[in-house]
Write an enzyme that holds these catalytic residues in place. Structure first.
Site, mmCIF file in Angstrom:
data_model
loop_
_atom_site.group_PDB
_atom_site.id
_atom_site.type_symbol
_atom_site.label_atom_id
_atom_site.label_comp_id
_atom_site.label_asym_id
_atom_site.label_seq_id
_atom_site.Cartn_x
_atom_site.Cartn_y
_atom_site.Cartn_z
ATOM 1 N NE ARG A 103 -2.603 0.179 3.461
ATOM 2 C CZ ARG A 103 -3.644 0.707 4.524
ATOM 3 N NH1 ARG A 103 -4.779 0.457 4.181
ATOM 4 N NH2 ARG A 103 -3.286 1.056 5.622
ATOM 5 C CB THR A 107 -2.589 7.121 -2.527
ATOM 6 O OG1 THR A 107 -1.760 5.912 -2.590
ATOM 7 C CG2 THR A 107 -1.794 8.362 -3.307
ATOM 8 C CG ASP A 199 2.585 -2.681 9.070
ATOM 9 O OD1 ASP A 199 2.862 -3.782 8.659
ATOM 10 O OD2 ASP A 199 2.531 -1.553 8.098
ATOM 11 C CG ASP A 202 6.285 -2.798 9.783
ATOM 12 O OD1 ASP A 202 7.159 -3.415 8.929
ATOM 13 O OD2 ASP A 202 5.857 -1.588 9.703
HETATM 14 C C1 PRP Z 1 -1.122 -4.828 4.455
HETATM 15 C C2 PRP Z 1 -1.748 -6.010 4.375
HETATM 16 C C3 PRP Z 1 -2.596 -6.081 3.032
HETATM 17 C C4 PRP Z 1 -2.965 -4.674 2.887
HETATM 18 C C5 PRP Z 1 -4.098 -4.437 3.038
HETATM 19 O O1 PRP Z 1 -0.008 -4.808 3.360
HETATM 20 O O2 PRP Z 1 -1.021 -7.261 4.542
HETATM 21 O O3 PRP Z 1 -1.920 -6.460 1.914
HETATM 22 O O4 PRP Z 1 -1.775 -3.814 3.578
HETATM 23 O O5 PRP Z 1 -4.766 -3.003 3.056
HETATM 24 P P1 PRP Z 1 -5.862 -2.733 2.096
HETATM 25 O O6 PRP Z 1 -6.885 -3.547 2.230
HETATM 26 O O7 PRP Z 1 -6.201 -1.401 2.346
HETATM 27 O O8 PRP Z 1 -5.208 -2.750 0.852
HETATM 28 P P2 PRP Z 1 1.251 -3.775 3.314
HETATM 29 O O9 PRP Z 1 0.783 -2.822 2.035
HETATM 30 O O10 PRP Z 1 1.225 -3.070 4.690
HETATM 31 O O11 PRP Z 1 2.440 -4.483 2.785
HETATM 32 P P3 PRP Z 1 3.315 -5.573 3.697
HETATM 33 O O12 PRP Z 1 2.354 -6.786 3.715
HETATM 34 O O13 PRP Z 1 4.617 -5.665 2.910
HETATM 35 O O14 PRP Z 1 3.690 -5.024 4.936
HETATM 36 N N1 URA Z 2 -2.183 -3.127 6.587
HETATM 37 C C1 URA Z 2 -1.991 -3.621 8.085
HETATM 38 O O1 URA Z 2 -0.974 -4.323 8.209
HETATM 39 N N2 URA Z 2 -2.999 -3.052 8.958
HETATM 40 C C2 URA Z 2 -3.883 -2.188 8.891
HETATM 41 O O2 URA Z 2 -4.589 -1.901 9.680
HETATM 42 C C3 URA Z 2 -4.358 -1.787 7.383
HETATM 43 C C4 URA Z 2 -3.420 -2.354 6.468
#
Ligand code: PRP
Ligand code: URA
Length: 210
Positions: A103, A107, A199, A202
């Site tokens: 994400r 945005t 997150d 993380d």
């Molecule tokens: C997180 C999560 C989803 C997304 C959800 O990933 O694991 O993929 O956000 O958010 P959305 O429904 O608003 O799209 P992130 O983008 O943080 O990446 P990561 O898994 O690499 O930490």
């Molecule tokens: N991605 C995450 O890991 N946590 C949230 O709450 C939203 C998006």
């Protein structure tokens, strides 16, 4: 008929509470993700097709079952990786097709950075695996990719979703079954799920401080 399945189970309640706890460190967080992934995947796979399979036991021959369709697991990188091993343990013949999406922090829109789906020959059922479904943007981008690949049946296995994300997903992809442990009420101004768990990527990969 709604295709949302919020899985109710006392063990889910207990593990999810510990998962949400800000004091839970990465090691325990990963274990909890694995336990919850097993419980949610058990529900999400209840209607997989089976074919008859003859087996010879030490006592006699009988007709049992074997999986009758090609199942693809689609973990969304990174956080989806935390759920994949326990689900593969349940479905050892599954294929794993990774999709890299993150994400954009400003945005909250999904950005694709990795996809190695083969041209043609799609799986029968694809199970998207991602612990978080916030705006639903990442899951919808994954579903678009799977649709282009030609997958007929798509499902999502997630741990925590937001009401807003579920509504958006069901509007765009009403045929997709969504299995979650819990739907939380709101997203904050940074599009994080509240009360949520922070997150997920993380916390799984111990990168909170970087
Ligand atoms: C997180 C999560 C989803 C997304 C959800 O990933 O694991 O993929 O956000 O958010 P959305 O429904 O608003 O799209 P992130 O983008 O943080 O990446 P990561 O898994 O690499 O930490
Ligand atoms: N991605 C995450 O890991 N946590 C949230 O709450 C939203 C998006």
């Amino acid at each position: 008929m709604s295709n949302l399945f919020e899985v109710k189970h006392p063990l889910i309640d207990c593990h999810l509470t510990k998962l949400r706890d800000a004091e839970t460190g990465s090691d325990e967080f990963r274990q909890l993700v694995r336990r919850l992934a097993t419980l949610v995947a058990y529900e999400a796979t209840k209607d997989l097709k089976i074919d008859p399979q003859t087996v010879v036991t030490p006592l006699t021959e009988m007709v049992g079952s074997r999986l009758g369709e090609r199942v693809g697991l689609v973990p969304i990188l990174r956080a989806g990786l935390g759920m994949i091993d326990p689900i593969l343990d349940l479905i050892p013949t599954a294929e794993v097709w990774h999709l890299g999406l993150y994400r954009d922090e400003a945005t909250a829109q999904p950005v694709e950075y990795y996809s190695k789906l083969p041209p043609g020959n799609p799986v029968d059922t694809a199970l998207i695996v991602d612990p978080m479904l916030a705006t639903g943007g990442s899951a919808m981008a994954a579903l678009e990719t799977l649709k282009k690949w030609g997958v007929k049946r798509t499902k999502i296995a997630s741990l925590l979703a937001s009401r807003e994300g579920i509504d958006a997903l069901q509007k765009e992809f009403p045929e997709t079954q969504i299995y979650v442990c819990r739907v939380d009420p709101i997203l904050n101004d940074k599009k994080y799920i509240v009360p949520g768990l922070g997150d997920a990527g993380d916390r799984i990969f111990n990168t909170l401080k970087s």
